[in-house]
Design an enzyme around this catalytic site. Structure first.
Site, PDB file in Angstrom:
ATOM      1  N   ASP A   3       0.771  -1.080   0.264  1.00 26.81           N
ATOM      2  CA  ASP A   3       0.004   0.124  -0.015  1.00 26.81           C
ATOM      3  C   ASP A   3       0.944   1.346  -0.039  1.00 26.81           C
ATOM      4  OD1 ASP A   3      -2.018   2.211   1.846  1.00 26.81           O
ATOM      5  OD2 ASP A   3      -2.800   0.838   0.812  1.00 26.81           O
ATOM      6  N   ASN A  11      -2.476  12.612  -4.568  1.00 25.50           N
ATOM      7  CA  ASN A  11      -2.712  13.114  -5.591  1.00 25.50           C
ATOM      8  C   ASN A  11      -3.436  14.648  -5.330  1.00 25.50           C
ATOM      9  OD1 ASN A  11      -2.824  11.316  -7.708  1.00 25.50           O
ATOM     10  ND2 ASN A  11      -4.375  10.357  -7.087  1.00 25.50           N
ATOM     11  N   HIS A  16      -3.217  14.247 -10.515  1.00 28.13           N
ATOM     12  CA  HIS A  16      -3.849  12.509 -10.718  1.00 28.13           C
ATOM     13  C   HIS A  16      -2.105  12.175 -11.414  1.00 28.13           C
ATOM     14  CE1 HIS A  16      -7.379  12.573  -8.303  1.00 28.13           C
ATOM     15  NE2 HIS A  16      -7.788  13.482  -8.271  1.00 28.13           N
ATOM     16  N   ASP A  20      -0.670   9.152 -10.837  1.00 28.48           N
ATOM     17  CA  ASP A  20      -0.348   7.778 -11.807  1.00 28.48           C
ATOM     18  C   ASP A  20       0.748   8.175 -12.179  1.00 28.48           C
ATOM     19  OD1 ASP A  20      -2.689   7.580 -12.242  1.00 28.48           O
ATOM     20  OD2 ASP A  20      -3.116   8.703 -14.124  1.00 28.48           O
ATOM     21  N   GLU A  49      -3.961   2.397  -4.757  1.00 24.71           N
ATOM     22  CA  GLU A  49      -2.831   2.441  -4.668  1.00 24.71           C
ATOM     23  C   GLU A  49      -2.105   1.379  -4.122  1.00 24.71           C
ATOM     24  OE1 GLU A  49      -4.187   4.042  -0.452  1.00 24.71           O
ATOM     25  OE2 GLU A  49      -5.144   3.720  -2.714  1.00 24.71           O
TER      26      GLU A  49
END
Length: 108
Positions: A3, A11, A16, A20, A49
């Site tokens: 995780d 983010n 984002h 990514d 994630e």
């Protein structure tokens, strides 16, 4: 299970597109670590994630050692190093766990 800690904050703070790139960086890191291991282990994105690493024939000690190498390698390379330099540890060892092969199978 792997995780990325505080991924929502990544983010929110960087956008984002950067989030990514961090996910892709972790996927690339897992691919290189598991491919180099040559053990038949594989990984995939579980959701958000989270990534799942499957180590079908690994002992718990070997799985724990590989998990720690994955954590350290990501922290020291590329995306992880950039996050760490901002005071963030993207993967903490407590976020890496291991399950025995028969966990939850109830004899099925």
């Amino acid at each position: 299970m792997i995780d990325l800690d505080d991924f929502k904050q990544i983010n929110d703070r960087y956008g984002h597109v950067i989030g990514d790139k961090v996910l892709l960086g972790l996927a690339d890191h897992l691919r290189s670590m598991l491919g180099a291991d040559g053990s038949g282990c594989f990984a995939g994105r579980w959701g958000g994630e989270e990534f799942m690493v499957v180590m079908p024939d690994a002992s718990l000690d070997r799985a724990a050692a590989l998990a720690e190498r994955i954590r350290k390698g990501f922290e020291q390379g590329g995306c992880g190093r950039a996050l760490h330099s901002r005071g963030r540890r993207p993967l903490r060892s407590k976020a890496l766990g291991k399950e025995p092969r028969d966990a939850g199978m109830n004899g099925a």
